[in-house]
Design an enzyme around this catalytic site. Structure first.
Site, PDB file in Angstrom:
ATOM      1  N   CYS A  11     -37.936  29.812  -3.872  1.00 63.26           N
ATOM      2  CA  CYS A  11     -36.522  29.421  -3.840  1.00 63.26           C
ATOM      3  C   CYS A  11     -35.612  30.438  -3.181  1.00 63.26           C
ATOM      4  O   CYS A  11     -34.732  30.066  -2.395  1.00 63.26           O
ATOM      5  CB  CYS A  11     -36.034  29.096  -5.250  1.00 63.26           C
ATOM      6  SG  CYS A  11     -35.951  30.518  -6.385  1.00 63.26           S
ATOM      7  N   HIS A  50     -33.925  31.079 -10.513  1.00 65.28           N
ATOM      8  CA  HIS A  50     -33.878  30.054  -9.464  1.00 65.28           C
ATOM      9  C   HIS A  50     -32.552  30.153  -8.735  1.00 65.28           C
ATOM     10  O   HIS A  50     -31.509  30.431  -9.346  1.00 65.28           O
ATOM     11  CB  HIS A  50     -34.053  28.654 -10.039  1.00 65.28           C
ATOM     12  CG  HIS A  50     -34.032  27.594  -8.968  1.00 65.28           C
ATOM     13  ND1 HIS A  50     -35.022  27.516  -8.012  1.00 65.28           N
ATOM     14  CD2 HIS A  50     -33.138  26.618  -8.670  1.00 65.28           C
ATOM     15  CE1 HIS A  50     -34.752  26.522  -7.182  1.00 65.28           C
ATOM     16  NE2 HIS A  50     -33.608  25.975  -7.556  1.00 65.28           N
ATOM     17  N   ASP A 109     -30.135  22.449  -2.448  1.00 64.35           N
ATOM     18  CA  ASP A 109     -31.292  23.197  -2.952  1.00 64.35           C
ATOM     19  C   ASP A 109     -32.525  22.746  -2.189  1.00 64.35           C
ATOM     20  O   ASP A 109     -33.052  21.660  -2.430  1.00 64.35           O
ATOM     21  CB  ASP A 109     -31.467  22.961  -4.454  1.00 64.35           C
ATOM     22  CG  ASP A 109     -32.587  23.797  -5.057  1.00 64.35           C
ATOM     23  OD1 ASP A 109     -33.269  24.527  -4.300  1.00 64.35           O
ATOM     24  OD2 ASP A 109     -32.791  23.709  -6.287  1.00 64.35           O
TER      25      ASP A 109
END
Length: 267
Positions: free
Chosen positions: A66, A105, A120
């Site tokens: 991420c 995250h 995202d």
């Protein structure tokens, strides 16, 4: 960051030209660059320097997790003139009831002049294909997958639907964070001996039609193929991993060592 970022090379990597919008860029990135933790899995700490992100994910055509995905995406957005604010989230997917996980995250709040978006590109094979309107709101359907954002005690929670109802993916306070906090979370995620990105193998991809493929060792080595209507799990052996990495995920040049860990194949 803008001076160091090669926008043309990035756009070639994701198969675009010109000046794409946020949604188009998001979809292209998700479909082109896989999610993978091969560096922390083999004991290599992850760098978030934009030059290193470009080298690894663009020039070398690798993937990342991420922090790498969303900071590379942020650099591309900013090079195109959009404003992107990073935020840290606690992953709730797979957590035990009452378990509090660290903020490991990364997601983005993006302003494109016409709206504000929850972007995202780095939540593995389950990441949304395109950005969501920022904040709690209506259910968003993307290639058959359903997402929504709800409010929960001062946090926003991204949820997805499965056969038994809505499931939390992650929760975050909607406030931008400085790079030093991201670096701290990244260091923990890529080096801590109990981090799942150090102890396990996690690789995932998603096609434009929403088909997801993942390789992981959470419950023994498994190759998982998913659509909104069907999930197929295939048990595999460690000897299968290098071929699957190359053929299914475009990650060539890896081998398995005597301990069953993924390593770089000898030249």
């Amino acid at each position: 960051m803008g001076l160091m970022f090669d926008l043309d090379a990035y756009l070639r990597r994701v198969g675009l030209t010109g000046r794409p919008g946020v949604a188009e860029l998001h979809r292209a990135h998700v479909a082109a660059i896989v999610f993978e933790n091969l560096d922390p899995h083999r004991g290599i700490a992850v760098s978030l320097d934009v030059a290193d992100l470009q080298r690894k994910l663009v020039s070398e055509r690798r993937g990342g997790y991420c922090f790498e995905h969303n900071l590379l995406f942020k650099a591309a957005l900013e090079a195109l003139g959009y404003r992107a604010e990073p935020m840290l989230a606690r992953v709730r997917s797979g957590a035990e009831p009452g378990q509090v996980r660290p903020r490991t995250h990364l997601l983005l709040r993006v302003h494109d002049g016409g709206g504000v978006w929850h972007a995202d590109v780095g939540f593995g094979s389950g990441t949304p294909l395109q950005p969501l309107p920022f904040g709690p709101g209506e259910v968003q359907v993307q290639a058959g997958w359903r997402f929504r954002v709800i409010e929960d005690r001062g946090e926003q929670v991204l949820q997805t639907a499965n056969g038994s109802g809505w499931v939390d993916m992650y929760a975050f306070v909607p406030e931008p964070v400085p790079l030093v906090d991201i670096e701290t979370s990244n260091w923990f995620t890529s080096t801590h001996p109990r981090s799942p990105f150090v102890t396990g193998l996690i690789v995932g991809s998603q096609q434009r039609d929403g088909t997801r493929t993942s390789l992981n060792d959470r419950a023994g080595l498994q190759l998982v193929h998913e659509t909104p209507d069907e999930r197929t799990v295939t048990e595999i052996s460690s000897a299968d991993v290098p071929g699957l990495l190359s053929e299914r995920f475009g990650l060539a040049g890896f081998a398995i060592d005597g301990d069953g860990r993924v390593v770089r194949a000898p030249n």
